[in-house]
Structures are given as C-alpha cells and as structure tokens.
Design an enzyme around this catalytic site. Structure first.
Site, mmCIF file in Angstrom:
data_model
loop_
_atom_site.group_PDB
_atom_site.id
_atom_site.type_symbol
_atom_site.label_atom_id
_atom_site.label_comp_id
_atom_site.label_asym_id
_atom_site.label_seq_id
_atom_site.Cartn_x
_atom_site.Cartn_y
_atom_site.Cartn_z
ATOM 1 N N GLN A 290 4.252 7.363 1.971
ATOM 2 C CA GLN A 290 4.008 6.441 3.084
ATOM 3 C C GLN A 290 3.824 4.933 2.396
ATOM 4 O O GLN A 290 2.805 4.859 1.395
ATOM 5 C CB GLN A 290 2.576 6.696 3.771
ATOM 6 C CG GLN A 290 2.673 7.778 4.785
ATOM 7 C CD GLN A 290 3.157 7.284 5.924
ATOM 8 O OE1 GLN A 290 2.529 6.593 6.803
ATOM 9 N NE2 GLN A 290 4.498 7.974 6.258
ATOM 10 N N TYR B 126 5.177 7.688 10.339
ATOM 11 C CA TYR B 126 3.849 8.392 9.703
ATOM 12 C C TYR B 126 4.442 9.534 9.011
ATOM 13 O O TYR B 126 5.432 10.109 9.111
ATOM 14 C CB TYR B 126 2.903 8.554 10.961
ATOM 15 C CG TYR B 126 1.949 7.270 11.118
ATOM 16 C CD1 TYR B 126 2.218 6.251 10.685
ATOM 17 C CD2 TYR B 126 0.797 7.321 11.967
ATOM 18 C CE1 TYR B 126 1.773 5.066 10.847
ATOM 19 C CE2 TYR B 126 0.111 6.211 12.065
ATOM 20 C CZ TYR B 126 0.413 5.046 11.543
ATOM 21 O OH TYR B 126 -0.480 3.924 11.988
ATOM 22 N N ASP C 198 1.309 14.499 11.362
ATOM 23 C CA ASP C 198 1.302 15.074 10.148
ATOM 24 C C ASP C 198 2.062 16.411 10.045
ATOM 25 O O ASP C 198 1.431 17.435 9.511
ATOM 26 C CB ASP C 198 0.057 15.125 9.224
ATOM 27 C CG ASP C 198 -0.731 13.735 9.331
ATOM 28 O OD1 ASP C 198 0.017 12.698 9.517
ATOM 29 O OD2 ASP C 198 -2.042 13.969 9.068
ATOM 30 N N GLU D 281 -6.617 15.956 9.394
ATOM 31 C CA GLU D 281 -5.455 15.477 8.830
ATOM 32 C C GLU D 281 -4.445 16.418 7.934
ATOM 33 O O GLU D 281 -5.227 17.113 7.074
ATOM 34 C CB GLU D 281 -5.528 14.045 8.179
ATOM 35 C CG GLU D 281 -6.204 13.037 9.147
ATOM 36 C CD GLU D 281 -6.309 11.671 8.807
ATOM 37 O OE1 GLU D 281 -6.591 11.308 7.571
ATOM 38 O OE2 GLU D 281 -5.526 10.581 9.390
ATOM 39 N N LEU E 229 0.955 -1.344 0.072
ATOM 40 C CA LEU E 229 -0.102 0.103 0.042
ATOM 41 C C LEU E 229 0.888 1.227 -0.035
ATOM 42 O O LEU E 229 1.803 1.218 0.642
ATOM 43 C CB LEU E 229 -1.058 0.097 1.210
ATOM 44 C CG LEU E 229 -1.899 1.032 1.351
ATOM 45 C CD1 LEU E 229 -3.441 0.750 1.629
ATOM 46 C CD2 LEU E 229 -1.221 2.287 2.242
ATOM 47 N N LEU E 230 0.474 2.270 -0.719
ATOM 48 C CA LEU E 230 1.001 3.551 -0.606
ATOM 49 C C LEU E 230 -0.204 4.520 -0.209
ATOM 50 O O LEU E 230 -1.262 4.319 -0.671
ATOM 51 C CB LEU E 230 1.386 3.865 -2.134
ATOM 52 C CG LEU E 230 1.680 5.496 -2.709
ATOM 53 C CD1 LEU E 230 2.429 5.486 -3.982
ATOM 54 C CD2 LEU E 230 0.422 6.244 -2.963
ATOM 55 N N ASN E 231 0.249 5.583 0.709
ATOM 56 C CA ASN E 231 -0.768 6.429 0.932
ATOM 57 C C ASN E 231 0.007 7.939 0.721
ATOM 58 O O ASN E 231 0.723 8.282 -0.076
ATOM 59 C CB ASN E 231 -1.631 6.287 2.340
ATOM 60 C CG ASN E 231 -0.826 6.055 3.548
ATOM 61 O OD1 ASN E 231 0.065 5.024 3.640
ATOM 62 N ND2 ASN E 231 -1.190 6.798 4.497
ATOM 63 N N ASP E 232 -0.242 8.781 1.911
ATOM 64 C CA ASP E 232 0.394 10.096 1.717
ATOM 65 C C ASP E 232 1.723 10.475 1.164
ATOM 66 O O ASP E 232 2.549 9.711 1.381
ATOM 67 C CB ASP E 232 0.537 10.734 3.442
ATOM 68 C CG ASP E 232 -0.672 10.564 4.138
ATOM 69 O OD1 ASP E 232 -1.882 9.806 3.532
ATOM 70 O OD2 ASP E 232 -0.815 10.928 5.213
#
Lengths: 498, 498
Positions: A63, A106, A167, A222, A44-47
């Site tokens: 991420q 994170y 964040d 966020e 998984l890839l996120n931010d």
C-alpha cells in the site's frame, strides 16, 4: 502543509512532478533509510499486498501513498524478486482510477490462475457525503506485468456488516475459491472475519462469518490471513479494540495468530485448542502481516513495520514505514517459529567472530564499534548469564537500544527503546519482554538496518521487531554485565539490496 | 505527444505527479532495462557529471530529463557508491531553478575543497528570442548531500566565443584552479577548448584556448576532460564536425583522446607526439566520457552510452540511454588501456567453464543457452583461429550480435549489430572493426547487460561499447567456425546492482 481531507484524497494529477521529484530526493537522502528492507520511494508505505509466486518470480506489493507520511489516496506499488531478499521496484501497478476504487486501491491478495496472477482487492469509494462504499474488486496481471482490472466488482458489501469490510484474502481449496475479509458486524459493531465462496470468481456466495473464537474480537478485525503451516491452519489477523483481558498486548492494535486444529471453510469453521490469540511479533511495530503457501512447500510471511494512528519521526521527512524481511513460518510442538529465508545469508560480508577472550572481566565490553548500522549479529549466551546487550549505543551508554536478558531460573529477554533515539509512540510503552525457558542458553539472531531492528529469539520461537531512530553517534554494540559473562557470536556487515 | 520546444522546456511543476509515476512505472517494467548499469528512472540520461570521491564515497551525477526520451529541461541526478559498481540513487540534486540556469543545469564537474564538494556547471539560459546565454555556475555539496548554489555565476561567456561555451572541467594544479570548457570560436566558428584560471574561485582570468593540436577540430568541441594517467596528461573530448581525413570515425560524433607529453596549463599548452586524436571507444555509442584522478591514485572514467541526435528504440518507452561501467585507465608503452574496476568481479555468480571438449568438431558450437542476458564472458582464443562469436543469438542465427575474429596473420575483431534486434542508427553503419596483433591470442572480456554490451579486448587495449535491442528469444551464445576452433573461457551470470 496541513493534511486536509481534500489534500490527502486529491488526484495524483493534482500533484506536480516537481513536488514528487523533491519528495523522492528528500527520501533518498534520509539518514534513516533502511539498506536491506523495502521502504517507500516517497510518502507512506503500509500493508503488504498480493504476496505470491508467479512467472518464476516472487511478487509483492505494498500500500503506497506517494505524497507524504499520511494515509491518503492509496495505490499498490509492485516489487519482484528472485530470492525473497533482493526486490526490484516495478512502480505503481494498481492505481485508484475507476469508480470502484476512486478513493484508494486498498489491501488484498493474489492467486495464480493458469498463466495469470489474479488480484483481489478492496476498492475504497466515498460518496458526496463521505459515506464509505467498499467494493471487492478483481484484476489480472499478465506475464509482462501488465495489469487489467475487471470491469465490475466481484461483490458488494453484505447486509450484515457495516462499511468496515475490506482486505480480501483469496484462497483456493477443494475446487472452490474462498475470500476471507476483515469486517465489522452491523448489529453488534464487533470485529469479524467474513467468508465468501465462489466456483468461478464471478458468482459469490456469502458464507457469513468464520467461526474461529468464542471471544469478542473488539470492534473490527483487519487483514485476516489464513495459511497452512506444517499441516496446521494458521490464522493471522489484526483485531482493533480487543479487550486486554482476552490477551495481553501493548501496541495500539495487535497483530495476532491462532494455530488451528481443524479447518472447514465450506462450513465456516476453524477450531483451535489455543485459548486466546497470541502476538505474532512481540516487538513494537508489526502489523498487517500477509502470509501465503508458496509452491516450494514453504509458508512465507511479510509484515508492515509500522502501526496505524501513530506518528513516526520520519513523518517530518515526508516518508514513513518499511516492510519486514520475509519470514519462513514453521509449527513445531504446537509453537509458531519464524525464521529468515536462506538468501538473507547472502547479504553477509566477511564476519567478525565475537568471544569474551581476555575481555571477560570487563563490565562494559564493546563488541563492535562500526559506523555501519546495517548488520546481522548472531549471539549465543549460555545458561546462567545475565546482562544487557546495547545496540546503537554511544560511548557513555546515554543512548542505546537496551536488550536485557537473564538465562538463569527466571529467564527473560526485554527490549527497551526509551533511549534509543528520537522519541515516538511513548504512550504505548518503551519496553517489551518475553519469558524464556529457565537455565537454557539464549540464541539471538539480530538484524539491524539503520532504523529497523528484527530480533529472532531461539531460532524464531519469538520475534521482536521495532523501529528506532538513533543519531549518527550511536554506532557501538556494548555488552554490559555486573558479572563475568560468557558469549559466542558473529557480526556481519550486511550489503544493501539496492 | 509532440515534443514542442514549449513542452521540452516547461517547468517540472507543469508536469503532473501522475504523469511522472506512470513514466517511472513504464521504465521499471521495460525489458531493455540494464541490470548492472546506471539507467534513468524515467526519461533521458546523458553526460556523466561531477564524478568524484568525497566524504568517503564515490559521487557521480548524470544529466537527466525525467519526462521523456528527448533533450529537454535538464537536471543533475545524483548517485553515490562505496565500490564504483553499486550506485545508490539520491534523486535530483541540481535543478534548473534560478535565473542563471533557467533552461537547464548542464554538464560540469566536481572537486573536493576542504570539507565540501565544489560543483561547477553550465547554466543554460534562453532569452525571449531564444538566444542562448551560457553561465558557468558554482554550487557546494555538503557532507549531508545538501546542495547550495552560489548566488552569482563564476564567469560569463567571453568575447571570443559564440554561445557554444559549456561543460567546465575544474582542475587544481600548482595552487591554481583551472577550468577547461568546450567552446566554439566566434571568428572561425571552429571547435576549441577554452581555458580559465582562478586563485580563489571568484576572480577568473581568461587564458584563451588550450593549444593542443594543429588540426581543425570541427565546429565545436564538447566535454573536454583532462586527466593524469601513469604520469601522462590524457585529453579526452568530443569534437563535432571533425573532418574524417584527420581521423577515421563512424559515429555521428566521436569521443576521442590524445595522450600528451607535456602539460603547461598556465601557458595554455598541451603537447603530444600523437599525430591525431584516436577513438576512446571503438564501438557505436560512447560519448561525453568523464574521467578524474581519484585519491586512491587511479584514474577512473565513465561514459554516456548514447549519442546526440540519434533515435533509440526505447524512445518509444519514454526512456533512453545508460552510463557505461566505470573504467580504470592506464597508459602502457604509449597506449591507453581501459579495464573494469575490481568490484565488478563481485557481481559474478558461480561461473561456467567453457572449453571445446568434444564439441571441437562442431561448426556451430552453442556455448551457453541461458535466459539471463546479464552476464560476463571471458574468452581466450589462441593464435591461428578464425570464426564468429554470436551473442544474443537465436537458434538459427537469424538474429545475433556477431563478433567476427581472426587471430592469424591479418588479425582483427569486428562487431556487427545489423541483425542484433530492433534497428536504429543504421545510417552510421552496423559494423565496427579493430586490427589486432598478428598471430597472437585474443582475450575478450565481454559485459552483456540486456541492451548494452561492453567488449574489452586484450586487457583493455581496445574497448567496443554498444547498445542493442534483442528480442526475448535471443538467449544463446554460439561460436561459429568453418574450422576446428580452440578456445578457453568462463561465463558468469552477473547479479543486478539494484
């Protein structure tokens, strides 16, 4: 395999190399893999994180959880680029390997300080009772892309927030470092942007919450992100649980912006005449956008194309999500514009010019029939027209991504992905619409890349981004209209970036 | 870490994902990584395998050990391409996971049969006493790049060879499948090319050894490869332990070719007027070249740039070796020519034209001073000139790759890597030379890519390929001569392929 908490948070050393190699092979052979967007090697890839310009290169991190399409133990995956389009993979730069980030490195940001890149990020830590402890950590990246973490966190969670405190965006203004953080107020359990400042990166002062709105921003904010665009402060953030009376949105959580008039970080103040936040992207799948002011004078943004708490079809292939292309931000006449960076045009191969010609009387005009589903389509539709542009269409239009438009009095563009391929996220609707200026030509610049589509409307005054998962049979572009229709455009096959 | 036998051959599931991710990160950030040559994601790359055109794409595999710069438990890593230049990584396609390849999926070839790609490879098996059992195995790759192994080997080691029996090349001629294999004769312990045939891929007949030379070919022949070039059979192979009286070579093992006159595989006969084998590449590091006849009518070759039993500087970074660029083969007037494929020119960015101009009287003429060490340099030197072209040179010429040349009566080109950077393989000499036609202009087409250099001489009548490991300070190209020197050329920075 069931994704138990233990499985998601187990050490990377508890996974075998054989498992990782199989996952990487499975992802590399996926039909849905984008060709010119950044996607994960596996998992998984996120931010997007740490978007910056350092050592004569663009740097970008994301991420990453390498072992499946779930939010597990996160690292920062590192990318570098010379042109904001071709990204060279540098592997996992920041891993969860200390007591201050044991349950995930994170999201965060990066800022050039002298000859190094300073990285500020949230270390996610869970204790034995699974109680969360968010630390705000620092690390230095040197010119050889070697990373060294600070021994101790920069600062801890303040008294006035819950453990939803993360964040950090690091800014340097008026000889002072400021950190904006997404936060939940402990007393009201409402979403806030926390603000800290420091003269030296060591001693940090809590400035309370940024005063940027009179509205309730839901239960959590966020990824707060502040950037100067054409001399205006632009605040981008992701409110969760926002009341739809405050602003209209359809996605599970919106990614929004407010254009400010004044900014006084020392006084924790951001003022705006904008009544309510607006959607940064008017499509389906943009979240956690990160923007920064680059030394070339431009403000660039990149988004996670994916949403929290939604299942996507590639979850079955053990990977999920991608990054948007980099978008240059502009503010003109009080409106935000997003546009592709110049180097995107270098991906174009010989274009095909599109005009109605003798096909003008046809009701279903097939503009393009090409197996390549990684293309750019630039199309201008004059005033007074109406129709539907079908992307990824099959012969009978049983399946397509349908872009309905009118350029008459009640002008609009809508995007419907209901029949675009494998279904997902239907709970949040399959259609998104934007109003357009009446009796004015419509300019579309569409970037299609296998399973992601980015639609830039009227030079970026709107952008609609979405994922879709078409079958291999859906390879046509069809313009459908019940009337004679006029248009003018170019289609380019785009080269892959790796 | 000591590379014990147990460590080299342990299952991929005994390595942790954390180890592999660290290795991949280390390799991705290496200064020596090529930009437009295929190199491993981690660990060791050796022989090219299964080079073919299938399902409208070029396919290429390479021998891969992902865990370090040693010859351990091998797999086939899969790549696909639309243009023979840009290769898309597809992960490990063929892994050592059956009782017939338990100690390595070793080298082999591929051949399109109906709508699938048939892969033939050597399964390396060791028993409890570490006795080797080479099986010749088969597998099918479908149009979705999914691979299915045959349940049983195609055939076993014959009585007349030792256990050195491997590297099958599958050919289809006159309605018959033929397999050429590298072999060691049991009685004489000499290197041979074994030949098998089959009508159906199931029942195989031993045709004995290919009769292709009267000379002794040393103790083993590896990677035999037969290809038709301009209607001539061309035999490429790697004799080990070849007596230098038969042919001159400097590398630990040569990669050689013989141009044939007649070929009769059914009769196990290959005749040639060529007295002895010749070096396929006249540089330092080419081995295990694999060539095939493509459906476009051309013969293409690709080589392992690396040699067995030699340590390279990147071993310290836990990776080793790369593939050559793909070379199109031609035979003209009885001579072999190798040249870059057309798509290589698409990597060029705006070129810089090079002529002596007013610098003609200078003794050390700096042609280029550019940090990019991934470039193409095309240079024509008229007859009657002499000098040294220094690549990867520092200011004082303390370090450089030195190409000395004369285009007068005793014309030659020599390449000396003695002072080119980190030392390696010095035991086998630091200089290679080729004789050139007297009083004739010299045309060099040099491809330089961080740690690999391919020098095409006079339109590919010679090719000299080598690895070198320069420091970051070596960024100049200097033409040195004690006389007025004339030249004409172009330098292009080349774009990375990923």
């Amino acid at each position: 395999m069931e994704w138990t908490r233990a499985k998601r948070y187990q050490a990377y050393s508890n996974w075998t190399a054989a498992e990782l190699l199989s996952l990487q092979q499975q992802v590399a052979t996926s039909d849905y893999l984008p060709h010119y967007h950044v996607s994960p090697l596996s998992g998984l890839l996120n931010d997007p994180n740490g978007f910056s310009f350092f050592n004569n290169q663009w740097h970008l991190f994301y991420q990453a959880f390498p072992f499946g399409a779930v939010h597990g133990l996160k690292s920062w995956f590192h990318l570098v680029s010379d042109d904001l389009v071709h990204w060279k993979q540098q592997g996992l730069a920041l891993k969860p390997d200390t007591i201050y980030d044991s349950h995930g490195a994170y999201s965060g940001s990066a800022h050039v300080i002298k000859d190094k890149l300073f990285i500020m990020y949230t270390g996610n830590v869970r204790d034995k009772d699974w109680q969360r402890h968010p630390y705000q950590n620092g690390a230095w990246l040197d010119k050889n892309n070697r990373l060294t973490k600070l021994q101790r966190p920069l600062f801890d969670q303040p008294e006035h927030t819950t453990d939803h405190f993360r964040d950090p965006q690091l800014l340097y203004l008026n000889n002072t470092y400021y950190a904006l953080l997404g936060a939940q107020d402990k007393e009201t359990l409402s979403g806030k942007i926390a603000l800290f400042c420091s003269k030296n990166l060591h001693d940090w002062q809590d400035l309370g919450y940024l005063d940027f709105t009179n509205n309730d921003m839901g239960y959590m904010v966020e990824c707060p992100n502040l950037v100067l665009v054409d001399n205006k402060p632009l605040l981008i953030f992701c409110p969760q649980g926002l009341n739809k009376k405050i602003m209209n949105y359809d996605n599970i959580y919106p990614n929004v912006f407010i254009i400010g008039d004044t900014l006084n970080l020392a006084g924790a103040s951001f003022t705006s005449r904008q009544a309510a936040p607006l959607n940064f992207d008017e499509g389906f799948d943009v979240y956690a956008t990160q923007a920064f002011n680059a030394p070339d004078g431009n403000a660039y943004a990149v988004s996670w194309v994916g949403l929290p708490d939604i299942s996507y079809p590639t979850d079955q292939e053990n990977w999920a999500h991608c990054l948007s292309q980099v978008k240059e931000l502009r503010i003109k006449d009080g409106c935000l514009y997003q546009r592709p960076v110049p180097a995107m045009a270098q991906l174009r191969t010989a274009g095909k010019h599109l005009t109605p010609g003798n096909n003008k009387i046809s009701e279903k005009n097939c503009l393009i029939d090409h197996p390549s589903q990684h293309f750019e389509l630039k199309l201008t539709i004059p005033a007074g027209q109406a129709g539907t542009l079908h992307l990824a269409a099959d012969k009978l239009l049983t399946h397509s991504l349908a872009l309905e438009f009118s350029t008459s009095k009640k002008a609009f563009l809508s995007v419907d992905r209901q029949n675009a391929g494998a279904p997902f996220a239907k709970k949040y609707g399959t259609k998104r619409s934007v109003k357009l200026p009446a009796d004015t030509s419509l300019v579309l610049d569409i970037f299609f890349d296998n399973s992601i589509c980015e639609i830039f409307v009227n030079n970026g005054s709107h952008v609609l981004t979405l994922r879709l998962f078409p079958s291999k049979k859906q390879q046509k572009i069809i313009l459908e209209s019940s009337q004679f229709i006029d248009y003018n455009g170019t289609w380019w096959n785009l080269k892959p970036i790796n």
